[in-house]
Every structure is written in C-alpha cells, then in structure tokens.
Design a protein around this motif. Structure first.
Motif, mmCIF file in Angstrom:
data_model
loop_
_atom_site.group_PDB
_atom_site.id
_atom_site.type_symbol
_atom_site.label_atom_id
_atom_site.label_comp_id
_atom_site.label_asym_id
_atom_site.label_seq_id
_atom_site.Cartn_x
_atom_site.Cartn_y
_atom_site.Cartn_z
ATOM 1 N N ALA A 453 0.782 -1.207 0.155
ATOM 2 C CA ALA A 453 0.053 -0.098 -0.259
ATOM 3 C C ALA A 453 0.843 1.178 0.094
ATOM 4 C CB ALA A 453 -1.013 0.129 1.242
ATOM 5 N N THR A 462 -4.471 7.020 -3.500
ATOM 6 C CA THR A 462 -4.721 7.395 -1.994
ATOM 7 C C THR A 462 -5.844 6.262 -1.539
ATOM 8 O OG1 THR A 462 -6.881 8.517 -2.814
ATOM 9 C CG2 THR A 462 -4.884 9.760 -2.796
ATOM 10 N N PRO A 463 -5.950 6.286 -0.139
ATOM 11 C CA PRO A 463 -6.857 5.190 0.505
ATOM 12 C C PRO A 463 -8.191 5.458 -0.122
ATOM 13 C CG PRO A 463 -5.566 6.331 2.131
ATOM 14 C CD PRO A 463 -5.147 7.136 0.830
ATOM 15 N N ASP A 464 -8.681 6.464 -0.819
ATOM 16 C CA ASP A 464 -10.039 6.525 -1.582
ATOM 17 C C ASP A 464 -10.017 6.229 -3.014
ATOM 18 O OD1 ASP A 464 -11.169 7.250 0.929
ATOM 19 O OD2 ASP A 464 -10.547 9.171 0.697
ATOM 20 N N THR A 495 -12.592 0.709 -2.639
ATOM 21 C CA THR A 495 -11.212 1.636 -2.485
ATOM 22 C C THR A 495 -10.215 0.751 -2.237
ATOM 23 O OG1 THR A 495 -12.052 2.065 -0.020
ATOM 24 C CG2 THR A 495 -13.106 3.327 -1.585
ATOM 25 N N ARG A 497 -8.600 1.488 0.623
ATOM 26 C CA ARG A 497 -8.508 1.367 2.110
ATOM 27 C C ARG A 497 -9.306 0.045 2.477
ATOM 28 N NH1 ARG A 497 -11.425 5.343 2.755
ATOM 29 N NH2 ARG A 497 -9.847 6.562 3.623
ATOM 30 N N GLN A 611 -1.905 8.086 6.457
ATOM 31 C CA GLN A 611 -2.813 7.353 5.698
ATOM 32 C C GLN A 611 -2.645 5.507 5.778
ATOM 33 O OE1 GLN A 611 -2.646 8.742 1.098
ATOM 34 N NE2 GLN A 611 -0.638 9.530 2.006
ATOM 35 N N ASP A 614 -4.820 4.725 8.866
ATOM 36 C CA ASP A 614 -6.267 5.004 8.396
ATOM 37 C C ASP A 614 -6.645 3.587 8.091
ATOM 38 O OD1 ASP A 614 -8.608 6.293 7.565
ATOM 39 O OD2 ASP A 614 -7.893 5.851 5.565
ATOM 40 N N MET A 615 -5.824 2.795 7.027
ATOM 41 C CA MET A 615 -6.328 1.792 6.523
ATOM 42 C C MET A 615 -6.197 0.763 7.557
ATOM 43 S SD MET A 615 -5.003 2.138 2.361
ATOM 44 C CE MET A 615 -3.282 2.590 2.738
#
Length: 691
Positions: A453, A462-464, A495, A497, A611, A614-615
């Motif tokens: 990642a 990006t995560p999105d 996503t 993520r 980031q 966040d994931m």
C-alpha cells in the motif's frame, strides 16, 4: 618459534663493560681472543622460550635432563607462552673468563595457546565433575548460524603480562679445539626464586559474572538458588559394590528425569571420590522429590547458585544460557577461556560473554617439593559488566503465557514505536528453543500489504482510490484468488482502503503494473523490513528481505507478501512500529548497541504513515479484524495475514497478524494455522486485552 631478542645486544654489552676495562683486559689476556658471547646468550633465550636445550652448550648437564626438569617446572602453567629478551651482558664479577647475562622474561597471561589449561578456579573450583546442568544450561537456541557464537561485543582482551628479570652465567670452555661459552643450568634461569625440585603453578579464580537487566531496571538474569543433584561416591559405605552404585544412579535418574543408563555409566567410569552430576534444578522446582533423593544411597542435592532468568522459559532463546565451556569455545577463545570455565553458551549470554564474564584472577605460585607454595605474582579478578536490555519482564512473561498452548512454532513480538525498544520477543513451546520471534524466516503474507500500500501511495494512489477486486485474477497463466472466507460484499469496485481492510488479494495483484519490484522493495525498506544487520542492531536478528527484482508471477506474488519475500515476527512488528511512529524504526534490544539507526534509501514520513494507519484502523472498524474492537484502551489498527507454503494440496499456511495501539506495535505468528484472523487473531486479542 621466534624469540624476541634485542638486536643491539653487542652494543649494550660494549656499553655495559665500558666502565670495567680492567676486567675486560684480564679476560683478554687470559683467554686470548675468546668467541663472541652473543650467540650463546641468545641460544639460552631461545631455549627458555621453547624448553628445548639441544642448541645450548651446557656446563655439567645433559640437554635431555635439563629439558625433563624444565618441563616439570612449567607443566602447571597451563601452556602459557613467554618471551625472553637479552637485556645485557657484562663481565662476571666472581669468575674470570665468564659473562653474566641478564634476561627480561615476560609471560603472556592473556591466553592459553594449546588448550591444556592450568589449575582452573583455584581454591574456588567446583568438584572435578562439574554438572552439565541438563535442565538449565542445555544449548538449543541459535541453530541456523545467524548468531556467530564466537563473536563478542568487546574487543580482544588486552594483553596481561607477568614480567621479571633473571640471570645466567656463561663460562668459557677452552679445552677443546674450539673455545665456546657454556651455560650453567639452574631453575633460577627461568625465575630467580626457583630452586631444584620447585615448579611453577598457575591458579585461576573466576570473576563474578554480571547480571542482565530489562526495562525499568528489572533484573532478568541473576544468581538464583539451585540444587546440584547427583551421586556422591564418598557417601557409599565401605564395601558397596559397583553394581549397587550404578543401581542407585539409575534410581536417581528416574526421579529427576534423566537418562538412567547414561548416569549409571558415568558413575561406573569415575573414581571413588567423584561427584557425578545428574541435573541442576531451581530450588523452587524441586518440590517433593527431595525426599525421594534422600532415600537413595549416595544421592545428594547440593545447594548452589546459578545465573538464571526468572523462569526456565523466560526469553531463553534470546538471553541464552550459561554452562561449562565446550572444547569449541575454548579453541575459539585463543586462550581467554579454559576448560572448566563457566561461559555463555548461547544467545546474548554468549554474544556478550566477554563483557559479562569479566576477567579471571590469576595467581602464580612456586610450589616446592616439600613445604608450602609461595605466591610470586597475582592479578585480582575483575567482575563483568552488566548488560541492559529493553525487555519488559511482565510483557515477556505474559506473551509466553499466551503462547503456552500453541503446538506449532509461534511468536509474539511487541515493539515500542517511539523508542524502537523490543518489549517482548516470545517464542512458543513449539519452537523447541529456537528464537522464532527474532530469527524466523517466513513469507509474511497479507501483513506485507501495508508495504505494498505504501508503494501504491507513492505511485499516486490514495486510500480512497478505486480499485478492482475480482474473484480471481490470472497473471501469466497462474490464477490467484482471495482467501476462502473473503466477503462477497467487498468484491468488484472498492477503495484501496477497503482492499487492505478486507485483504483483497486480487486487487493488490491487479495493481502490480503500478509499482515495479524495486519500488515494492523500497517501500518495505522504508518501513524497516530488511533494514539493519546484527552489527548495527547489537544482537542476532533477521529483519527480513525483499528482492529488488522480480517480474511476472513472482512480482504478482510479492504484492501479497509471498514469492521470495521473507520476514521474521520481529521484522513485521518493526513494520507496524514504523507505521505507528511515522518514521522508520530500528528495533532496539540491547541498550548501548546499534545506536546509529540504519537509514532507508527512501525516507518514510508521517503523511504516508497517517494514510497507512487510516487503512489499518479500517481493518478493525469494518474489515477482517473486527474482533479486535472489544480490546480495551486506545484505538487498534491491524492487518491480518495468511501465507501459503509447501507442496501439500491444499497448501499449508502461516498465520500472521500485526497491530498498533497507542505507543505499541505487535506481531503474532503461528507457523501452521488456518488463517491470520482465525489462528493468530485470538492470540493477538488475548495479548492486547491483557496488557
């Protein structure tokens, strides 16, 4: 053997006799032009080093007799080497046609070059049959060669010498065709206080071994009370047969759980005064068997102390053990260690043995044929230096407890991200003494997706970002799929993520064209995987490896932590710690070692870390690690991992999980399991819930 003699001897001789010209004239007038005494003086120096007097012209003695006497004199010096230098040659004040030669003698007390050993430990020596301590000092940890057992953190011991001067007399023999200088032999040639019948003896006294500490100043390894259990043959009544002694030994072996036949054979092979050890046990572990031991003729349990950790299992593969020096250790030490010395035999105890062991005391005595010995030289022992580790005694013991019922090799590693301190590095009982936690080499499976990642983030995602997660994907004719319990609701367009949170293999493999293998290796390196070696870290560890080159199916497999990727549980805990800290973490285990952090080729920054965190949080909030939501305390982020291996059908699998919580990063590993969430997951949940 080369003999360090002064090349300027002739010049020194000339200076020495400048003030006694009249004596020199007498010598000259009586002897005509006698031969140069330098070669004769140097031949004696060589003989005092080698013990071989065939090249020395002796006065009134045969070389063979002198050599035999010389050998007896030095036999008790443990093979220590010496150098002899000619300091000066002056006319003898008592005899005409004679020279007095002064020698500087220096013994190297730092080493035993032939391994014969002296009289080790002196008055503090244990009984002749030092116990092998089958319970506490067996060596079963560093089996893969990662830990060079001969390597120590200290430089070679500084030279320790015993130096003094002695004299010899050269007498002119002019009765033959050629005049020559003959040497009068006496033991005082070797040491001025030696007389006929005396011998030299080296006695060694072990230094106090230092302790090993853990986090917060807790003592991990210190002297603890033990019983040395064995057969004391002096306890048998007169007339006890050998068969009865062997039977007693076999009965004792059954009580303490060692090989009866082996103990019986050792009893049979030893002398009447021997103590034959069976096992050494902690006094807290002996319990009711003391009564059973007392009931066996000749069996004894001798109170003693031994350097031990809090429990037999506590960080044993990491800390290592202490025991009698093996022949290999004695040979590798180049004389610093002798047979009978207690040394580190594995782990940190062996790697830092010189530091922990200290410097033994040395005493050299002249032992007369009749009477008491006299000491002519003595060095006091110097205690070892304590070793401080980062291990938390509570966390290490708890991690070992969590793994206590796991059958296959397993590990739990906990790292503090803010400092890099390794707080726990536990290997389960299935590891059988091997440090799976720090030295294991396994495909990391989907836990590696955090590194993949990172490479994708650096490639612009990006995560999105939207990615595709099909049921299966074909790369160069090889079909890859998701794990059997992958949720259908997370198939299709998702996503990045979600792909990481649910661990979609096909999504990550499908993105293999976005990042070349070199970028994948750089990302892993930025998270600490493969960064740092034993010299930089100060302890034996495998921090993983990620190949720079791979294509086709090999590169596709790397995207999900398989292929040629390898990691240890310590490596994956380091990866998690780096994500938590927002910078590349170097795992620290030994304080004062590896203070210079190895630098990744591409720095890791906090924006990337945010980031990734966040994931990982998403994996707990709504992905494959939702079972961790019940863990008390700060928010938990995690990543599950399963790695197929072997040729079985279906293939066997390694089970992994990594997690972050506050200033805490953990990796859990089981060599054979169903999946990360099913096998490693419950262990991780128990560990995080109990700390």
């Amino acid at each position: 053997m080369s003999v360090p003699t002064h090349l300027g001897t002739r010049r020194m001789r000339g200076m020495a006799i400048a003030g006694i010209a009249s004596t020199a004239l007498i010598l000259s007038s009586c002897s005509g032009d006698p031969p140069d005494p330098d070669p004769a003086a140097e031949a004696v120096a060589e003989a005092l080093v080698s013990g071989e007097f065939g090249g020395v012209a002796l006065a009134g003695a045969a070389a063979s007799d002198v050599e035999a006497e010389f050998e007896e004199i030095v036999e008790g010096m443990g093979g220590l080497t010496r150098s002899v230098d000619v300091r000066a040659i002056v006319a003898d004040e008592e005899l005409e046609d004679a020279w007095a030669v002064t020698y500087d003698v220096s013994w190297n007390l730092s080493g035993d070059t032939n391994g014969t050993g002296g009289e080790a430990n002196g008055d503090d020596a244990p009984p002749d049959d030092e116990p092998d301590d089958a319970d506490e000092t067996d060596d079963a940890s560093e089996e893969d060669g990662e830990d060079d057992p001969g390597e120590d953190d200290s430089e070679a011991s500084a030279s320790v010498e015993w130096s003094y001067s002695t004299t010899a007399r050269l007498i002119l023999d002019d009765e033959g065709e050629d005049e020559q200088w003959r040497t009068e032999w006496a033991p005082s040639l070797l040491h001025p206080d030696l007389e006929s019948g005396d011998r030299l003896r080296l006695r060694r006294q072990s230094a106090e071994r230092a302790e090993i500490f853990g986090a917060g100043g807790s003592v991990l390894v210190t002297d603890r009370d033990v019983f040395r259990i064995g057969i004391d043959k002096t306890k048998f009544d007169d007339g006890t047969s050998e068969g009865d002694m062997v039977a007693a030994a076999e009965a004792l072996a059954d009580v303490v759980g060692v090989d009866p036949e082996g103990l019986g054979e050792r009893v049979r092979a030893t002398g009447d005064q021997a103590f034959v050890d069976a096992v050494t046990l902690r006094q807290t572990d002996v319990g009711s068997i003391l009564n059973d031991i007392e009931d066996i003729d000749g069996a004894v349990a001798l109170p003693d102390t031994m350097q031990l950790a809090p429990t037999r299992e506590f960080a044993r593969p990491i800390l290592g053990t202490v025991g009698d020096a093996t022949a290999e250790i004695v040979e590798e030490s180049e004389g610093r260690i002798q047979a009978g010395d207690l040394v580190g035999t594995s782990g940190l105890q062996r790697q830092y043995d010189e530091r922990l062991r200290g410097t033994p005391g040395l005493q050299i005595q002249i032992v007369p044929s009749d009477g008491d010995p006299s000491t002519v030289h003595e060095n006091e022992p110097e205690a070892g230096e304590d070793l401080v580790t980062t291990l938390s005694i509570d966390l290490q013991m708890y991690a070992e407890d969590v793994l206590s019922d796991v059958g296959p090799p397993s590990a739990i590693v906990a790292v503090q991200p803010s400092t890099g301190h390794v707080l726990a590095a536990a290997s389960g009982p299935g590891s059988e003494g091997y440090s799976t936690a720090t030295l294991g080499q396994y495909a990391p499976g989907s836990t590696f997706k955090v590194a993949t990642a990172l490479a994708l983030l650096r490639a612009g995602l990006t995560p999105d970002s939207s990615v595709e997660c099909p049921d299966t994907i074909n790369i160069d004719g090889r079909e890859f799929g998701n794990y059997s319990a992958y949720p259908e609701s997370a198939l299709g367009e998702i996503t990045l993520r979600t792909a990481l949170a649910e661990s979609c293999n096909t999504a990550f493999i499908g993105l293999n064209g976005e990042v070349p293998q070199s970028a994948l290796a750089e990302a892993a390196n930025s998270l600490g995987l493969g960064l740092g070696n034993e010299n930089e870290l100060g302890y034996s560890a495998f921090l993983g490896s990620a190949p720079d080159e791979a294509d086709g199916t090999a590169h596709a497999a790397s995207m999900i932590g398989q292929g040629e990727l390898l990691a240890s549980p310590l490596a994956m805990a380091t990866v998690a710690a780096s994500i938590s800290a927002g910078e590349t973490v170097a795992p620290r285990l030994v304080e004062g070692a590896g203070e210079t952090d190895p630098e990744p080729s591409v720095p890791f920054d906090d924006d990337e870390a945010e980031q990734l965190r966040d994931m990982m949080y998403a994996a707990v909030d709504s992905g494959s690690a939702t079972f961790l939501q019940s863990v008390p305390g700060e928010r938990v982020g995690a990543k599950t991992g399963t790695a197929e291996y072997g040729t079985d059908s279906p293939p066997r699998t390694h089970a992994w999980m990594i997690a972050i919580q506050g200033d805490f990063a953990v990796a859990v590993f089981v060599e054979d399991g169903d999946s990360g969430s099913q096998t490693a997951g419950p262990l991780l949940e128990e560990f995080l819930s109990g700390i």
